[in-house]
Design a protein around this motif. Structure first.
Motif, PDB file in Angstrom:
ATOM      1  N   ALA A   1      -7.022   4.958  -1.162  1.00  0.00           N
ATOM      2  CA  ALA A   1      -5.889   4.040  -1.030  1.00  0.00           C
ATOM      3  C   ALA A   1      -5.241   3.829  -2.392  1.00  0.00           C
ATOM      4  O   ALA A   1      -5.884   3.989  -3.437  1.00  0.00           O
ATOM      5  CB  ALA A   1      -6.351   2.700  -0.448  1.00  0.00           C
ATOM      6  N   LYS A   2      -3.953   3.486  -2.395  1.00  0.00           N
ATOM      7  CA  LYS A   2      -3.241   3.153  -3.620  1.00  0.00           C
ATOM      8  C   LYS A   2      -2.341   1.958  -3.323  1.00  0.00           C
ATOM      9  O   LYS A   2      -1.733   1.877  -2.250  1.00  0.00           O
ATOM     10  CB  LYS A   2      -2.407   4.332  -4.102  1.00  0.00           C
ATOM     11  N   ALA A   3      -2.288   1.026  -4.265  1.00  0.00           N
ATOM     12  CA  ALA A   3      -1.486  -0.187  -4.072  1.00  0.00           C
ATOM     13  C   ALA A   3      -0.561  -0.406  -5.265  1.00  0.00           C
ATOM     14  O   ALA A   3      -0.848   0.039  -6.380  1.00  0.00           O
ATOM     15  CB  ALA A   3      -2.400  -1.397  -3.889  1.00  0.00           C
ATOM     16  N   ARG A   4       0.556  -1.106  -5.007  1.00  0.00           N
ATOM     17  CA  ARG A   4       1.498  -1.451  -6.070  1.00  0.00           C
ATOM     18  C   ARG A   4       1.741  -2.958  -6.024  1.00  0.00           C
ATOM     19  O   ARG A   4       2.249  -3.491  -5.049  1.00  0.00           O
ATOM     20  CB  ARG A   4       2.811  -0.713  -5.886  1.00  0.00           C
ATOM     21  N   ALA A   5       1.341  -3.640  -7.103  1.00  0.00           N
ATOM     22  CA  ALA A   5       1.591  -5.079  -7.237  1.00  0.00           C
ATOM     23  C   ALA A   5       2.881  -5.280  -8.030  1.00  0.00           C
ATOM     24  O   ALA A   5       3.059  -4.673  -9.093  1.00  0.00           O
ATOM     25  CB  ALA A   5       0.415  -5.753  -7.942  1.00  0.00           C
ATOM     26  N   ILE A   6       3.784  -6.118  -7.506  1.00  0.00           N
ATOM     27  CA  ILE A   6       5.103  -6.311  -8.130  1.00  0.00           C
ATOM     28  C   ILE A   6       5.327  -7.792  -8.405  1.00  0.00           C
ATOM     29  O   ILE A   6       5.139  -8.638  -7.531  1.00  0.00           O
ATOM     30  CB  ILE A   6       6.225  -5.797  -7.202  1.00  0.00           C
ATOM     31  N   HIS A   7       5.734  -8.105  -9.633  1.00  0.00           N
ATOM     32  CA  HIS A   7       6.107  -9.475  -9.975  1.00  0.00           C
ATOM     33  C   HIS A   7       7.542  -9.707  -9.516  1.00  0.00           C
ATOM     34  O   HIS A   7       8.478  -9.069 -10.022  1.00  0.00           O
ATOM     35  CB  HIS A   7       5.988  -9.709 -11.483  1.00  0.00           C
ATOM     36  N   LEU A   8       7.721 -10.601  -8.538  1.00  0.00           N
ATOM     37  CA  LEU A   8       9.029 -10.771  -7.915  1.00  0.00           C
ATOM     38  C   LEU A   8      10.071 -11.349  -8.880  1.00  0.00           C
ATOM     39  O   LEU A   8      11.264 -11.160  -8.688  1.00  0.00           O
ATOM     40  CB  LEU A   8       8.898 -11.678  -6.680  1.00  0.00           C
TER      41      LEU A   8
ATOM     42  N   ALA B   1      -2.392   0.867  -8.748  1.00  0.00           N
ATOM     43  CA  ALA B   1      -3.830   1.140  -8.910  1.00  0.00           C
ATOM     44  C   ALA B   1      -4.342   1.779  -7.628  1.00  0.00           C
ATOM     45  O   ALA B   1      -3.818   1.546  -6.549  1.00  0.00           O
ATOM     46  CB  ALA B   1      -4.585  -0.154  -9.202  1.00  0.00           C
ATOM     47  N   ASP B   2      -5.358   2.614  -7.790  1.00  0.00           N
ATOM     48  CA  ASP B   2      -5.946   3.234  -6.602  1.00  0.00           C
ATOM     49  C   ASP B   2      -7.331   2.661  -6.335  1.00  0.00           C
ATOM     50  O   ASP B   2      -7.918   1.988  -7.173  1.00  0.00           O
ATOM     51  CB  ASP B   2      -6.022   4.754  -6.748  1.00  0.00           C
ATOM     52  N   GLY B   3      -7.796   2.936  -5.142  1.00  0.00           N
ATOM     53  CA  GLY B   3      -9.121   2.476  -4.744  1.00  0.00           C
ATOM     54  C   GLY B   3      -9.701   3.456  -3.748  1.00  0.00           C
ATOM     55  O   GLY B   3      -8.976   4.071  -2.978  1.00  0.00           O
TER      56      GLY B   3
ATOM     57  N   ALA C   1     -11.096  -0.487   4.919  1.00  0.00           N
ATOM     58  CA  ALA C   1     -10.802  -1.847   4.466  1.00  0.00           C
ATOM     59  C   ALA C   1     -11.264  -2.062   3.026  1.00  0.00           C
ATOM     60  O   ALA C   1     -10.565  -2.704   2.225  1.00  0.00           O
ATOM     61  CB  ALA C   1     -11.467  -2.860   5.394  1.00  0.00           C
ATOM     62  N   HIS C   2     -12.415  -1.503   2.689  1.00  0.00           N
ATOM     63  CA  HIS C   2     -12.944  -1.686   1.329  1.00  0.00           C
ATOM     64  C   HIS C   2     -12.089  -0.943   0.305  1.00  0.00           C
ATOM     65  O   HIS C   2     -11.813  -1.452  -0.792  1.00  0.00           O
ATOM     66  CB  HIS C   2     -14.391  -1.187   1.273  1.00  0.00           C
ATOM     67  N   ALA C   3     -11.642   0.263   0.662  1.00  0.00           N
ATOM     68  CA  ALA C   3     -10.794   1.036  -0.256  1.00  0.00           C
ATOM     69  C   ALA C   3      -9.470   0.311  -0.509  1.00  0.00           C
ATOM     70  O   ALA C   3      -8.994   0.236  -1.656  1.00  0.00           O
ATOM     71  CB  ALA C   3     -10.534   2.430   0.316  1.00  0.00           C
ATOM     72  N   ILE C   4      -8.854  -0.225   0.541  1.00  0.00           N
ATOM     73  CA  ILE C   4      -7.582  -0.941   0.407  1.00  0.00           C
ATOM     74  C   ILE C   4      -7.766  -2.209  -0.421  1.00  0.00           C
ATOM     75  O   ILE C   4      -6.940  -2.532  -1.288  1.00  0.00           O
ATOM     76  CB  ILE C   4      -7.010  -1.268   1.798  1.00  0.00           C
ATOM     77  N   THR C   5      -8.849  -2.930  -0.159  1.00  0.00           N
ATOM     78  CA  THR C   5      -9.129  -4.151  -0.932  1.00  0.00           C
ATOM     79  C   THR C   5      -9.298  -3.836  -2.410  1.00  0.00           C
ATOM     80  O   THR C   5      -8.772  -4.546  -3.275  1.00  0.00           O
ATOM     81  CB  THR C   5     -10.400  -4.841  -0.397  1.00  0.00           C
ATOM     82  N   ARG C   6     -10.001  -2.763  -2.707  1.00  0.00           N
ATOM     83  CA  ARG C   6     -10.182  -2.377  -4.107  1.00  0.00           C
ATOM     84  C   ARG C   6      -8.844  -2.048  -4.764  1.00  0.00           C
ATOM     85  O   ARG C   6      -8.586  -2.454  -5.900  1.00  0.00           O
ATOM     86  CB  ARG C   6     -11.115  -1.173  -4.196  1.00  0.00           C
ATOM     87  N   ALA C   7      -8.010  -1.289  -4.054  1.00  0.00           N
ATOM     88  CA  ALA C   7      -6.714  -0.906  -4.620  1.00  0.00           C
ATOM     89  C   ALA C   7      -5.860  -2.148  -4.900  1.00  0.00           C
ATOM     90  O   ALA C   7      -5.246  -2.273  -5.970  1.00  0.00           O
ATOM     91  CB  ALA C   7      -5.992   0.045  -3.665  1.00  0.00           C
ATOM     92  N   LYS C   8      -5.793  -3.064  -3.954  1.00  0.00           N
ATOM     93  CA  LYS C   8      -5.000  -4.286  -4.136  1.00  0.00           C
ATOM     94  C   LYS C   8      -5.554  -5.136  -5.270  1.00  0.00           C
ATOM     95  O   LYS C   8      -4.802  -5.629  -6.121  1.00  0.00           O
ATOM     96  CB  LYS C   8      -4.982  -5.094  -2.835  1.00  0.00           C
ATOM     97  N   ASN C   9      -6.863  -5.331  -5.271  1.00  0.00           N
ATOM     98  CA  ASN C   9      -7.471  -6.153  -6.321  1.00  0.00           C
ATOM     99  C   ASN C   9      -7.199  -5.581  -7.704  1.00  0.00           C
ATOM    100  O   ASN C   9      -6.873  -6.313  -8.652  1.00  0.00           O
ATOM    101  CB  ASN C   9      -8.982  -6.257  -6.096  1.00  0.00           C
ATOM    102  N   ARG C  10      -7.331  -4.270  -7.834  1.00  0.00           N
ATOM    103  CA  ARG C  10      -7.096  -3.645  -9.138  1.00  0.00           C
ATOM    104  C   ARG C  10      -5.650  -3.810  -9.578  1.00  0.00           C
ATOM    105  O   ARG C  10      -5.375  -4.139 -10.740  1.00  0.00           O
ATOM    106  CB  ARG C  10      -7.439  -2.153  -9.066  1.00  0.00           C
TER     107      ARG C  10
ATOM    108  N   ILE D   1       0.851  -1.188   0.000  1.00  0.00           N
ATOM    109  CA  ILE D   1       0.000   0.000   0.000  1.00  0.00           C
ATOM    110  C   ILE D   1       0.890   1.241   0.000  1.00  0.00           C
ATOM    111  O   ILE D   1       1.760   1.386   0.858  1.00  0.00           O
ATOM    112  CB  ILE D   1      -0.930   0.012   1.222  1.00  0.00           C
ATOM    113  N   THR D   2       0.656   2.124  -0.956  1.00  0.00           N
ATOM    114  CA  THR D   2       1.464   3.342  -1.049  1.00  0.00           C
ATOM    115  C   THR D   2       0.672   4.599  -0.685  1.00  0.00           C
ATOM    116  O   THR D   2       1.241   5.671  -0.558  1.00  0.00           O
ATOM    117  CB  THR D   2       2.023   3.499  -2.478  1.00  0.00           C
ATOM    118  N   GLN D   3      -0.627   4.485  -0.541  1.00  0.00           N
ATOM    119  CA  GLN D   3      -1.465   5.598  -0.083  1.00  0.00           C
ATOM    120  C   GLN D   3      -2.571   5.031   0.789  1.00  0.00           C
ATOM    121  O   GLN D   3      -3.172   4.006   0.462  1.00  0.00           O
ATOM    122  CB  GLN D   3      -2.077   6.368  -1.249  1.00  0.00           C
ATOM    123  N   ASP D   4      -2.839   5.691   1.918  1.00  0.00           N
ATOM    124  CA  ASP D   4      -3.838   5.201   2.866  1.00  0.00           C
ATOM    125  C   ASP D   4      -4.303   6.393   3.706  1.00  0.00           C
ATOM    126  O   ASP D   4      -3.708   6.714   4.726  1.00  0.00           O
ATOM    127  CB  ASP D   4      -3.207   4.118   3.753  1.00  0.00           C
ATOM    128  N   GLU D   5      -5.373   7.072   3.255  1.00  0.00           N
ATOM    129  CA  GLU D   5      -5.779   8.295   3.944  1.00  0.00           C
ATOM    130  C   GLU D   5      -7.257   8.606   3.730  1.00  0.00           C
ATOM    131  O   GLU D   5      -7.861   8.200   2.732  1.00  0.00           O
ATOM    132  CB  GLU D   5      -4.951   9.486   3.449  1.00  0.00           C
TER     133      GLU D   5
END
Length: 289
Positions: free
Chosen positions: A101-108, A116-118, A137-146, A83-87
């Motif tokens: 919220a904003k999330a960053r998915a990384i292929h290791l 993606a944001d949520g 919780a819903h905003a973070i879940t959306r960001a991660k899922n996206r 998570i890179t944004q949570d406010e």
């Protein structure tokens, strides 16, 4: 040394080679990647991992992946997600209205990533779920899922993207359509409930019903008449309704006059005045008539 330095500068400033952007792999590799994702859905996904939603316009039903399936995708494709944004978000009056919220998915394996944001607003939630914990919780879940589904899931939309009010409605059991008679019976119960709420007696209720509709029994009323009486009882106070009933009861009551000396009932329909009485007596035989 100076020449070498200039050479290095010139090399850095040299324009990049022009050309088309090409795929990272072959078409066969892309198709294989898509096949793997679809196979993951059918073999690792369970019924609980997907939420069916019906398109209101087309009637088509599609299964959208839930958070549980997206986490399986994350493990299967060896991804990390941060998570890179949570406010919170406030309106101009300082009231919190949503969470961002904003999330960053990384292929290791390759380092490729997708951001993606949520967000989730308070008014998306049904009343009992309108808490800070739930919208965050819903905003973070959306960001991660996206982020995860945009990276390896071919842009598929997760179930958590759906507005919770629609999600809630989609999960309600379908009610059987009422028949006209069932609807009328429900109207009868509602009308009597409204009358009872105003503390009316059965006689008062029937009196008002007859005055307004011409019918004493609710079973004889149409659905429109029942609606009319329901609104009538609802829109008037108990005191007002009792006064109306009293007025109609007095108006409809038969008034009987009794002779205070003889106790005989005086029928107003056959009463005569003094002149008529004298006329009768003058033509009578011995005063008998």
């Amino acid at each position: 040394m100076s020449a070498n330095h200039l050479s290095l500068v010139d090399q850095k400033q040299k324009p990049a080679t022009t050309g088309m952007i090409t795929p990272a792999g072959t078409i066969e590799q892309a198709l294989e990647q898509f096949r793997l994702y679809q196979e993951l859905k059918t073999r690792l996904g369970t019924e609980e991992d997907f939420q069916p939603f019906k398109n209101k316009k087309t009637g088509e039903v599609r299964n959208h992946p839930k958070k549980s399936f997206v986490r399986k995708v994350q493990r299967f494709f060896n991804l990390s997600c941060e998570i890179t944004q949570d406010e919170p978000l406030y309106d101009k009056n300082g009231k919190m209205i949503a969470w961002l919220a904003k999330a960053r998915a990384i292929h290791l394996g390759t380092g490729a990533y997708q951001e993606a944001d949520g967000s989730c607003s308070m008014d998306e939630k049904i009343q009992q779920h309108q808490t800070i914990h739930n919208i965050r919780a819903h905003a973070i879940t959306r960001a991660k899922n996206r982020a995860i589904l945009d990276l390896v899931g071919f842009g598929e939309v997760s179930a958590e993207e759906i507005n919770e009010r629609e999600y809630y409605q989609a999960n309600q059991p379908q009610q059987k359509q009422e028949t006209p008679e069932q609807r009328r019976q429900r109207g009868i119960k509602a009308m009597y409930a409204a009358a009872n709420e105003k503390k009316l007696t059965k006689e008062e209720t029937k009196t008002i019903m007859k005055a307004e509709t011409g019918k004493e029994s609710a079973n004889d009323m149409t659905l429109d008449e029942l609606r009319k009486m329901y609104k009538y009882f609802k829109n008037h106070s108990s005191e007002e309704l009792k006064e109306v009933a009293k007025a109609h009861l007095v108006q409809n009551k038969t008034v009987i006059d009794v002779d205070p000396e003889t106790g005989e009932i005086i029928d107003p329909d056959v009463s005569i005045d003094d002149k008529e009485l004298e006329k009768i007596l003058s033509h009578s035989n011995g005063g008998e008539f």
